[in-house]
Write a protein that holds these residues in place. Structure first.
Motif, PDB file in Angstrom:
ATOM      1  N   SER A 173       0.836  -1.194   0.000  1.00 44.32           N
ATOM      2  CA  SER A 173       0.000   0.000   0.000  1.00 44.32           C
ATOM      3  C   SER A 173       0.876   1.252   0.000  1.00 44.32           C
ATOM      4  O   SER A 173       2.041   1.225   0.416  1.00 44.32           O
ATOM      5  CB  SER A 173      -0.918   0.013   1.223  1.00 44.32           C
ATOM      6  OG  SER A 173      -0.159   0.245   2.407  1.00 44.32           O
ATOM      7  N   LEU A 174       0.291   2.357  -0.444  1.00 46.98           N
ATOM      8  CA  LEU A 174       1.016   3.623  -0.443  1.00 46.98           C
ATOM      9  C   LEU A 174       1.361   4.034   0.985  1.00 46.98           C
ATOM     10  O   LEU A 174       2.462   4.541   1.247  1.00 46.98           O
ATOM     11  CB  LEU A 174       0.172   4.702  -1.128  1.00 46.98           C
ATOM     12  CG  LEU A 174       0.799   6.093  -1.250  1.00 46.98           C
ATOM     13  CD1 LEU A 174       2.107   6.050  -2.037  1.00 46.98           C
ATOM     14  CD2 LEU A 174      -0.191   7.066  -1.915  1.00 46.98           C
ATOM     15  N   GLN A 175       0.463   3.802   1.924  1.00 49.15           N
ATOM     16  CA  GLN A 175       0.721   4.160   3.321  1.00 49.15           C
ATOM     17  C   GLN A 175       1.912   3.378   3.871  1.00 49.15           C
ATOM     18  O   GLN A 175       2.786   3.942   4.542  1.00 49.15           O
ATOM     19  CB  GLN A 175      -0.510   3.907   4.180  1.00 49.15           C
ATOM     20  CG  GLN A 175      -0.319   4.312   5.637  1.00 49.15           C
ATOM     21  CD  GLN A 175      -1.545   4.025   6.484  1.00 49.15           C
ATOM     22  OE1 GLN A 175      -2.363   3.179   6.141  1.00 49.15           O
ATOM     23  NE2 GLN A 175      -1.669   4.727   7.598  1.00 49.15           N
ATOM     24  N   LEU A 176       1.961   2.079   3.581  1.00 48.44           N
ATOM     25  CA  LEU A 176       3.080   1.262   4.047  1.00 48.44           C
ATOM     26  C   LEU A 176       4.385   1.722   3.409  1.00 48.44           C
ATOM     27  O   LEU A 176       5.424   1.807   4.082  1.00 48.44           O
ATOM     28  CB  LEU A 176       2.824  -0.212   3.719  1.00 48.44           C
ATOM     29  CG  LEU A 176       3.967  -1.186   4.023  1.00 48.44           C
ATOM     30  CD1 LEU A 176       4.402  -1.097   5.480  1.00 48.44           C
ATOM     31  CD2 LEU A 176       3.545  -2.610   3.664  1.00 48.44           C
ATOM     32  N   LEU A 177       4.342   2.055   2.123  1.00 49.24           N
ATOM     33  CA  LEU A 177       5.550   2.450   1.419  1.00 49.24           C
ATOM     34  C   LEU A 177       6.090   3.783   1.937  1.00 49.24           C
ATOM     35  O   LEU A 177       7.297   3.943   2.111  1.00 49.24           O
ATOM     36  CB  LEU A 177       5.277   2.520  -0.083  1.00 49.24           C
ATOM     37  CG  LEU A 177       6.488   2.528  -1.016  1.00 49.24           C
ATOM     38  CD1 LEU A 177       7.463   1.428  -0.663  1.00 49.24           C
ATOM     39  CD2 LEU A 177       6.036   2.384  -2.463  1.00 49.24           C
TER      40      LEU A 177
END
Length: 244
Positions: A173-177
């Motif tokens: 996910s973008l949040q994780l990245l």
């Protein structure tokens, strides 16, 4: 920016919702079609609650959902060699109007040598936009067209694909990245899973647009980190109207 790093990039993110607020509001034929889809998505479970699944998942399928916000951002290079990230959003309750505005903007401002870049864009944002524009009879801007182009001629970048480094099965996910790369994440009061609820619950499309623009910023910052480039400082991130 370092030599070889693309400079003419349009970062993009879309927000989508189900075509109607409730399953019961669908035409009977669409209820039947979604019910078949729901059974398929559940692995053949005939007991699945199609109405509940519609509210939770219809937004991500272009046949059953619609686009309400398109976030956009690009790098602007100043005479002093500093770089700004200019960000805007297009939003409307009228999807035809929204996609027409997007098409015109692409043809007028981003039709010469630009790449598109989104997080998971090749699997979601780009095809979703193409399908919804086709449904509305809106011609695709050249930047979205694939026919007649060799793979290396398609101007589509994807930060999730970059992060995979050849791994075919990984989803990040973008949040994780942003977290793993040490990129400050904006403190949004909503996340992607809440967009449908917010839209049909309160109609606050401006709130969704703010969230979308912040995702555009995050995608641009991830792109820079993946190319070993410094991120854009907060005072160089400008929220503007691209038509001005």
């Amino acid at each position: 920016m370092a030599e070889g790093t693309p400079k003419k990039i349009l970062f993009i993110d879309i927000e989508t919702v189900a075509g109607t607020g409730k399953f019961a509001e669908l035409d009977p034929i669409w209820q039947k079609l979604w019910s078949k889809k729901a059974v398929s998505l559940s692995g053949g479970n005939e007991e699945i609650d199609a109405a509940e699944m519609y509210e939770n998942r219809a937004a991500i399928y272009s046949e059953f959902g619609k686009v309400i916000v398109i976030g956009l951002g690009y790098f602007a290079f100043n005479e002093d060699k500093s770089v700004e990230l200019r960000v805007t959003s297009l939003s409307s309750n009228d999807e035809h109007q929204l996609l027409t505005s997007f098409q015109k903007l692409m043809e007028q401002k981003f039709n010469q040598g630009y790449f598109l870049c989104a997080h998971n864009g090749k699997e979601f944002d780009y095809p979703y936009l193409c399908r919804r524009m086709t449904i509305h009879g809106i011609s695709l801007p050249d930047i979205l067209r694939l026919e007649g182009k060799k793979p290396w001629e398609v101007p589509h970048l994807d930060t999730m694909e970059m992060w995979k480094y050849g791994d075919r099965k990984s989803f990040t996910s973008l949040q994780l990245l942003t977290t793993v790369l040490g990129i400050p994440s904006p403190k949004d009061d909503i996340d992607g899973s809440m967009v449908n609820e917010v839209y049909y619950g309160t109609g606050d499309i401006d709130r969704i647009a703010r969230y979308c623009k912040n995702d555009v910023v995050a995608t641009a910052q991830v792109f820079l980190r993946l190319h070993q480039q410094p991120t854009i400082p907060k005072d160089k991130i400008l929220f503007v109207d691209f038509n001005e």
